[in-house]
Scaffold this motif. Structure first.
Motif, PDB file in Angstrom:
ATOM      1  N   PRO A   1       0.797  -1.231   0.000  1.00 10.13           N
ATOM      2  CA  PRO A   1       0.000   0.000   0.000  1.00 10.13           C
ATOM      3  C   PRO A   1       0.825   1.274   0.000  1.00 10.13           C
ATOM      4  O   PRO A   1       0.440   2.258  -0.638  1.00 10.13           O
ATOM      5  N   ASP A   2       1.963   1.285   0.696  1.00 13.09           N
ATOM      6  CA  ASP A   2       2.770   2.503   0.760  1.00 13.09           C
ATOM      7  C   ASP A   2       3.254   2.945  -0.620  1.00 13.09           C
ATOM      8  O   ASP A   2       3.498   4.136  -0.849  1.00 13.09           O
ATOM      9  N   MET A   3       3.417   1.990  -1.537  1.00 12.72           N
ATOM     10  CA  MET A   3       3.839   2.337  -2.890  1.00 12.72           C
ATOM     11  C   MET A   3       2.795   3.206  -3.572  1.00 12.72           C
ATOM     12  O   MET A   3       3.118   4.212  -4.219  1.00 12.72           O
ATOM     13  N   PHE A   4       1.537   2.826  -3.446  1.00 11.48           N
ATOM     14  CA  PHE A   4       0.454   3.591  -4.060  1.00 11.48           C
ATOM     15  C   PHE A   4       0.330   4.964  -3.403  1.00 11.48           C
ATOM     16  O   PHE A   4       0.161   5.976  -4.092  1.00 11.48           O
ATOM     17  N   LYS A   5       0.441   4.990  -2.082  1.00 12.25           N
ATOM     18  CA  LYS A   5       0.310   6.268  -1.371  1.00 12.25           C
ATOM     19  C   LYS A   5       1.394   7.242  -1.787  1.00 12.25           C
ATOM     20  O   LYS A   5       1.127   8.412  -2.075  1.00 12.25           O
ATOM     21  N   SER A   6       2.645   6.776  -1.840  1.00 13.30           N
ATOM     22  CA  SER A   6       3.751   7.677  -2.152  1.00 13.30           C
ATOM     23  C   SER A   6       3.669   8.186  -3.593  1.00 13.30           C
ATOM     24  O   SER A   6       3.996   9.348  -3.867  1.00 13.30           O
ATOM     25  N   VAL A   7       3.216   7.331  -4.525  1.00 17.63           N
ATOM     26  CA  VAL A   7       3.113   7.748  -5.925  1.00 17.63           C
ATOM     27  C   VAL A   7       2.018   8.788  -6.098  1.00 17.63           C
ATOM     28  O   VAL A   7       2.211   9.826  -6.748  1.00 17.63           O
ATOM     29  N   TYR A   8       0.848   8.549  -5.498  1.00 20.05           N
ATOM     30  CA  TYR A   8      -0.290   9.425  -5.775  1.00 20.05           C
ATOM     31  C   TYR A   8      -0.359  10.663  -4.896  1.00 20.05           C
ATOM     32  O   TYR A   8      -1.131  11.569  -5.179  1.00 20.05           O
ATOM     33  N   GLU A   9       0.471  10.735  -3.872  1.00 18.66           N
ATOM     34  CA  GLU A   9       0.584  11.983  -3.120  1.00 18.66           C
ATOM     35  C   GLU A   9       1.185  13.091  -3.972  1.00 18.66           C
ATOM     36  O   GLU A   9       0.964  14.270  -3.711  1.00 18.66           O
ATOM     37  N   THR A  10       1.939  12.715  -4.983  1.00 19.18           N
ATOM     38  CA  THR A  10       2.618  13.707  -5.827  1.00 19.18           C
ATOM     39  C   THR A  10       2.141  13.642  -7.274  1.00 19.18           C
ATOM     40  O   THR A  10       2.882  13.978  -8.194  1.00 19.18           O
ATOM     41  N   ILE A  11       0.906  13.219  -7.468  1.00 20.50           N
ATOM     42  CA  ILE A  11       0.407  12.935  -8.809  1.00 20.50           C
ATOM     43  C   ILE A  11       0.404  14.161  -9.722  1.00 20.50           C
ATOM     44  O   ILE A  11       0.570  14.047 -10.930  1.00 20.50           O
ATOM     45  N   THR A  12       0.216  15.371  -9.165  1.00 22.20           N
ATOM     46  CA  THR A  12       0.154  16.566 -10.012  1.00 22.20           C
ATOM     47  C   THR A  12       1.502  17.270 -10.132  1.00 22.20           C
ATOM     48  O   THR A  12       1.585  18.330 -10.747  1.00 22.20           O
ATOM     49  N   GLU A  13       2.542  16.691  -9.546  1.00 19.41           N
ATOM     50  CA  GLU A  13       3.873  17.289  -9.653  1.00 19.41           C
ATOM     51  C   GLU A  13       4.522  16.789 -10.929  1.00 19.41           C
ATOM     52  O   GLU A  13       5.034  15.671 -11.001  1.00 19.41           O
ATOM     53  N   GLY A  14       4.512  17.622 -11.937  1.00 23.54           N
ATOM     54  CA  GLY A  14       4.992  17.204 -13.246  1.00 23.54           C
ATOM     55  C   GLY A  14       6.476  17.444 -13.448  1.00 23.54           C
ATOM     56  O   GLY A  14       7.203  17.915 -12.562  1.00 23.54           O
ATOM     57  N   HIS A  15       6.923  17.120 -14.647  1.00 18.07           N
ATOM     58  CA  HIS A  15       8.288  17.379 -15.086  1.00 18.07           C
ATOM     59  C   HIS A  15       8.549  18.886 -15.031  1.00 18.07           C
ATOM     60  O   HIS A  15       7.641  19.695 -15.259  1.00 18.07           O
ATOM     61  N   PRO A  16       9.794  19.322 -14.738  1.00 18.68           N
ATOM     62  CA  PRO A  16      10.081  20.767 -14.683  1.00 18.68           C
ATOM     63  C   PRO A  16       9.624  21.526 -15.925  1.00 18.68           C
ATOM     64  O   PRO A  16       9.146  22.661 -15.821  1.00 18.68           O
ATOM     65  N   THR A  17       9.761  20.918 -17.101  1.00 17.81           N
ATOM     66  CA  THR A  17       9.320  21.593 -18.332  1.00 17.81           C
ATOM     67  C   THR A  17       7.819  21.830 -18.309  1.00 17.81           C
ATOM     68  O   THR A  17       7.330  22.890 -18.733  1.00 17.81           O
ATOM     69  N   TRP A  18       7.063  20.850 -17.809  1.00 17.67           N
ATOM     70  CA  TRP A  18       5.610  21.008 -17.667  1.00 17.67           C
ATOM     71  C   TRP A  18       5.297  22.111 -16.663  1.00 17.67           C
ATOM     72  O   TRP A  18       4.465  22.981 -16.915  1.00 17.67           O
ATOM     73  N   ASN A  19       5.973  22.083 -15.538  1.00 16.17           N
ATOM     74  CA  ASN A  19       5.705  23.056 -14.490  1.00 16.17           C
ATOM     75  C   ASN A  19       6.025  24.479 -14.934  1.00 16.17           C
ATOM     76  O   ASN A  19       5.426  25.450 -14.439  1.00 16.17           O
ATOM     77  N   ASP A  20       6.981  24.627 -15.861  1.00 23.72           N
ATOM     78  CA  ASP A  20       7.393  25.957 -16.308  1.00 23.72           C
ATOM     79  C   ASP A  20       6.518  26.516 -17.421  1.00 23.72           C
ATOM     80  O   ASP A  20       6.734  27.652 -17.863  1.00 23.72           O
ATOM     81  N   LEU A  21       5.537  25.745 -17.895  1.00 26.47           N
ATOM     82  CA  LEU A  21       4.650  26.250 -18.941  1.00 26.47           C
ATOM     83  C   LEU A  21       3.759  27.351 -18.378  1.00 26.47           C
ATOM     84  O   LEU A  21       3.016  27.145 -17.418  1.00 26.47           O
ATOM     85  N   HIS A  22       3.851  28.515 -18.942  1.00 30.59           N
ATOM     86  CA  HIS A  22       3.029  29.645 -18.495  1.00 30.59           C
ATOM     87  C   HIS A  22       1.901  29.875 -19.498  1.00 30.59           C
ATOM     88  O   HIS A  22       2.126  29.920 -20.708  1.00 30.59           O
ATOM     89  N   VAL A  23       0.692  30.039 -18.992  1.00 32.41           N
ATOM     90  CA  VAL A  23      -0.476  30.161 -19.870  1.00 32.41           C
ATOM     91  C   VAL A  23      -1.280  31.394 -19.476  1.00 32.41           C
ATOM     92  O   VAL A  23      -1.244  31.846 -18.324  1.00 32.41           O
ATOM     93  N   PRO A  24      -2.023  31.974 -20.447  1.00 32.25           N
ATOM     94  CA  PRO A  24      -2.839  33.155 -20.147  1.00 32.25           C
ATOM     95  C   PRO A  24      -3.996  32.813 -19.209  1.00 32.25           C
ATOM     96  O   PRO A  24      -4.428  31.661 -19.126  1.00 32.25           O
ATOM     97  N   SER A  25      -4.496  33.809 -18.523  1.00 32.88           N
ATOM     98  CA  SER A  25      -5.582  33.603 -17.557  1.00 32.88           C
ATOM     99  C   SER A  25      -6.954  33.927 -18.130  1.00 32.88           C
ATOM    100  O   SER A  25      -7.950  33.902 -17.416  1.00 32.88           O
ATOM    101  N   SER A  26      -7.019  34.223 -19.441  1.00 32.09           N
ATOM    102  CA  SER A  26      -8.296  34.615 -20.051  1.00 32.09           C
ATOM    103  C   SER A  26      -9.274  33.451 -20.050  1.00 32.09           C
ATOM    104  O   SER A  26      -8.884  32.286 -20.140  1.00 32.09           O
TER     105      SER A  26
END
Length: 961
Positions: free
Chosen positions: A665-690
């Motif tokens: 179970p700890d494997m699933f917990k540790s993986v999905y606690e950070t599910i929205t933490e993407g690759h640095p390139t993904w995280n650096d994508l800046h998008v308009p707020s319109s």
């Protein structure tokens, strides 16, 4: 993790939802619902309350006990969403009376609790939503009304390609290439997550959508503002049904249907029949879940389950782990069912605990399901739950017998019954061109030689006897190499079907270890790859120490996504590709996937076999499908000893032991606690707020959808088809891959020419699937599959057609554009199962933009028919026993389809007369199956219908006569 539904908690952390109250009203309608008397409080076992729920037992209707579990879920949804407008008391009564109404093909509305997307379908979905906002704005409506009212989860998993393999840096290299290629698409998705409420985007590199759904996103039971209700889901991927293995009711729909569901529209469906599938016994030693699902697919295909639910039950259920159930449910599109459903039972609860769901969540799920007659209890304790008065001894004996045999509670009624003793399942594969063409492993060599002999078809290549053993020599990385028919050039552990299953994944690792210990190797020109369904897989492969043996055989991790199964297999090494292409070799791919249609996996692999992960490894070691594993060695050990598959095949006990010790179970917990933490390139994508998207006319990825640009408030109404030409004349089992390929863009295709003219280099073409946000690419990609068989070409296999008036042979796109330019309607002729395969809305959007007005086929795949309807294309079926050949239609005729110009004069399923210019006349069935589908047709398509409904509701109008 939160106390009940972690994905919603993540949503709140990302953004507070302005539509929260509207969403709650959409789900429960407490102020308008005529069934509020059924609202009951669900008590916690230790005191306190979980919340309120609509109680099925409180209906005090004995018919509920006869309903299969899958139909009870439809009933709960109808009761909860009843507002006497979209869902009425009459609809509830239809479902309650299912045994009588289902055979009559009655129509019911259905609202899913959530929607699931992947990026290939997610991008065009967000493009359509953005286009709908623009259309609302142009018509004077409030564009912000175009917003999901139910949770939408979008997992980016379809874009990673196997550019690099057999290398320690393959994972990193492929992810960097993915992010580089798809930067514009991913920026657009991030904009969508910000611009629209209720959307959660899981970044690339997290896993395959269906495994993430199974391990994390699925709720089983929702608890929203104190209202509990069953988890149901529409997914824009046909394998969404995999979640049925967890007891969640869900299935694949077209992207345009999903968009309407997001916006609160009740989707019209025919009340399905339910095939009861009884399982008994247990699998023999060494038999895998893949062998089981390929066997089930063959049985159900033979039985005929299209448009139906399949519900599994029986004593054998206790012998099937939840990942095995998910594997069976996953392939429901391949066996033709809408769902392959496994009711929630104690094995489901065990899996929820294994995957890190909290004890409180599991307690809530079990309490709710038991209270609402939605829990399947196979335990002997059930015998004490029912008390029989004196004089009913025989009934009590029958009840206890059913409990003992693992039958559903009560005397459930099924539309039909099937049985399978698990002991009868043998190791097998499927292929070489269709997933339901099962071949027992022991018969594989003989079957392969039959395929070489047979004329070209689903089981044939028409290779002359004298050429069947021809060998082609070439140089690979400085060493001599050779290929012959049946030699393997791709071996991939891939796809949602198997990589969610620890048993078969660790089985393949154990087999790899035994092979490595004996010195066996895989030929270096075979493109091997490992694409886990989630990062949890990597954790247990590493903990078990087995990953290093898979790597030793060349199965390095290449990415967390669909990879080879979706056609993202990447290029073959040039010497291999040249040897195949220049010598017309029937090369083979073996993959642990669910689809193997010709032209899908790779343009150069004409034979593609589906197999379990350990069998994939076995065939990679053998190097050919032309082998009898019983009598021929798989290779030689370091000391020259012949090694057979049986020498390295792990026992079921070995596999069970390694699963028990390494999947935690700890494997699933540790993986999905950070599910929205993407690759640095993904995280650096800046998008308009319109909130309105600013379309870039120079973009080759994202275009404003043309079918929404010129919308007016007046529906266009039905159209007749007059003197139409046949664009293509097709045979049986034409897949959505034939109609709208998802893989590589061929260098000589109209789409390639378009991209080249815009300055896009061939290296940056990417795939058709990745460019589904651009209509200019996708309309050029329609019918661009190089394996298309169009009868107008009289035997030539190519993505071309005949422009009938001139007799010229053109690409299908060029011919379609010429017809449009000449003001001529077009139609398509097809055989049975037209549109089988992936839930691909561009397989309907593309023909629509080509000017196709109608498709006349022997039969349609369920999702594709819905997509055609959603885009306003007329689906027609030949009468039973008739088709283009029996009617002697060549496709050179002109076709007239007379439809009234008043939608009120058209009825669902009515007979329509089609006439040709050479005096032929034949009857077809109109496959608009419901009144709502006719309304879509009246409005031009489903998206225009939804836009007008939003504006019309503001003005107090109704859209269905």
């Amino acid at each position: 993790m939160t106390d009940n539904i972690p994905p919603l908690d993540l949503r709140r952390k990302i953004k507070q939802r302005s539509n929260r109250n509207l969403y709650i009203r959409h789900q429960s309608h407490p102020s308008r619902n005529p069934f509020t008397r059924l609202l009951k409080t669900l008590q916690k076992p230790g005191g306190g309350e979980f919340g309120k729920y609509y109680s099925l037992p409180s209906l005090t209707d004995s018919r509920i006990d006869r309903l299969p579990f899958s139909i009870r879920i439809l009933l709960e949804s109808a009761i909860r969403n009843c507002d006497e407008f979209q869902v009425t008391r009459k609809d509830v009564e239809k479902i309650l009376d299912w045994e009588k109404t289902s055979p009559k093909k009655v129509e019911i509305p259905f609202k899913p609790a959530r929607v699931l997307l992947q990026d290939f379908t997610g991008v065009p979905t967000i493009v359509d939503l953005a286009g709908m906002r623009n259309a609302m704005d142009k018509l004077g409506g409030d564009p912000i009304k175009i917003n999901p009212l139910v949770p939408v989860d979008l997992v980016i998993d379809h874009s990673v390609q196997v550019d690099v393999s057999r290398s320690e840096d393959a994972l990193q290299a492929n992810m960097e290439l993915e992010l580089e290629r798809n930067k514009e698409r991913y920026s657009f998705l991030k904009w969508g997550a910000n611009a629209f409420d209720n959307i959660l985007v899981v970044p690339p590199g997290a896993g395959i959508v269906h495994q993430v759904n199974l391990e994390y996103l699925a709720r089983v039971v929702f608890n929203t503002e104190g209202i509990l209700y069953y988890d149901t889901v529409f997914g824009t991927d046909s394998h969404t049904a995999m979640i049925n293995g967890l007891g969640v009711a869900g299935w694949g729909v077209g992207g345009i249907e999903a968009e309407a569901a997001m916006l609160g529209q009740a989707m019209s469906m025919l009340l399905p029949g339910v095939v009861g599938f009884e399982l008994s016994g247990r699998l023999k030693d060494g038999v895998t879940a893949t062998d089981l699902v390929l066997t089930v697919a063959k049985i159900l295909r033979r039985h005929g389950v299209v448009g139906n639910f399949v519900e599994f039950y029986g004593k054998g259920m206790s012998e099937i782990s939840l990942p095995d159930r998910a594997t069976i449910a996953n392939m429901s599109p391949e066996y033709g069912a809408t769902m392959g459903f496994f009711p929630v039972d104690h094995i489901t609860l065990q899996y929820l605990k294994l995957t890190g769901r909290s004890d409180n969540t599991i307690s809530m799920i079990e309490s709710y399901l038991r209270a609402n007659k939605l829990f399947m209890d196979y335990s002997q304790d059930r015998q004490s739950e029912v008390k029989f008065p004196a004089g009913r001894e025989e009934e009590e004996v029958r009840w206890k017998t059913r409990v003992k045999e693992g039958e559903p509670e009560g005397e459930m009624g099924f539309s039909s019954h099937l049985k399978l003793n698990l002991q009868d399942v043998d190791p097998c594969v499927s292929g070489p061109k269709r997933p339901h063409d099962q071949v027992l492993l022991k018969d594989m060599k003989a079957d392969w030689h039959s395929c070489l002999d047979n004329k070209v078809g689903f089981k044939g290549y028409g290779i002359p006897k004298e050429d069947q053993n021809r060998r082609v020599e070439f140089q690979f990385a400085g060493i001599p190499a050779e290929l012959k028919h049946g030699d393997i050039v791709i071996a991939a552990i891939t796809s949602c079907t198997n990589t969610s299953n620890p048993s078969v994944m660790l089985h393949s690792g154990l087999l790899a270890k035994k092979a490595c210990d004996l010195g066996l190797q895989v030929k270096p020109w075979i493109k091997t790859s490992l694409g886990p369904g989630s990062r949890v897989v990597t954790k247990y492969l590493e903990k078990s120490g087995l990953l290093r043996y898979l790597k030793q055989l060349g199965f390095h991790i290449v990415g967390y996504g669909c990879t080879t199964c979706i056609g993202n297999s990447g290029d073959l090494d040039e010497p291999v590709a040249s040897a195949i292409a220049e010598n017309d070799i029937v090369a083979a791919a073996v993959l642990s996937g669910n689809r193997n249609f010709e032209g899908r996996i790779h343009p150069l692999t004409r034979a593609n076999y589906l197999a379990s992960p350990p069998i994939v490894v076995a065939y990679a070691l053998a190097g050919t499908v032309d082998i009898d594993f019983e009598t021929e060695p798989i290779g030689l050990s370091t000391n020259g000893t012949e090694i057979f598959l049986r020498d390295i095949w792990p026992s079921s006990e070995e596999v069970a032991d390694v699963v028990q010790s390494n999947v935690l179970p700890d494997m699933f917990k540790s993986v999905y606690e950070t599910i929205t933490e993407g690759h640095p390139t993904w995280n650096d994508l800046h998008v308009p707020s319109s909130r309105l998207y600013e379309w870039d006319p120079k973009s080759t990825y994202i275009h404003e959808p043309p079918y929404l640009k010129d919308i007016s408030m007046s529906p266009p109404g039905p159209y007749a088809v007059k003197d139409a030409y046949c664009l293509v004349n097709l045979g049986d089992s034409i897949t959505t891959d034939h109609i709208s390929p998802g893989g590589n863009i061929h260098k000589d295709s109209p789409a390639a020419k378009y991209l080249t003219e815009l300055g896009v280099g061939r290296r940056d073409f990417n795939s058709y699937g990745s460019r589904r946000g651009n209509d200019e690419v996708m309309v050029r990609g329609t019918f661009a599959n190089i394996r298309l068989v169009n009868k107008l070409l009289e035997g030539e296999v190519a993505p071309k057609t005949i422009h009938v008036p001139s007799g010229e042979k053109l690409s299908v796109f060029d011919a379609a554009m010429r017809y449009k330019g000449e003001g001529q309607d077009t139609i398509i002729l097809a055989g049975s199962e037209y549109g089988t395969g992936s839930a691909r809305d561009w397989a309907a959007k593309g023909p629509k933009l080509m000017g196709v007005k109608a498709v006349i086929a022997k039969s349609f795949e369920r999702i594709h028919r819905s997509n055609l309807v959603g885009m306003g294309i007329i689906p027609l079926c030949f009468q039973p026993g008739e088709d283009a050949e029996t009617l002697e239609l060549t496709g050179h005729e002109r076709y007239t389809i007379d439809l009234p110009n008043d939608i009120r004069e058209i009825k669902p399923g009515q007979d329509i007369i089609v006439k040709t210019d050479n005096s032929k006349s034949f009857k077809c069935t109109l496959r608009f199956d419901t009144e709502v589908e006719l309304a879509y047709f009246d409005h031009g398509d489903i998206l225009q219908y939804v836009i007008r409904s939003f504006i019309g509701s503001r003005q107090g109008n109704t859209l269905i006569s």
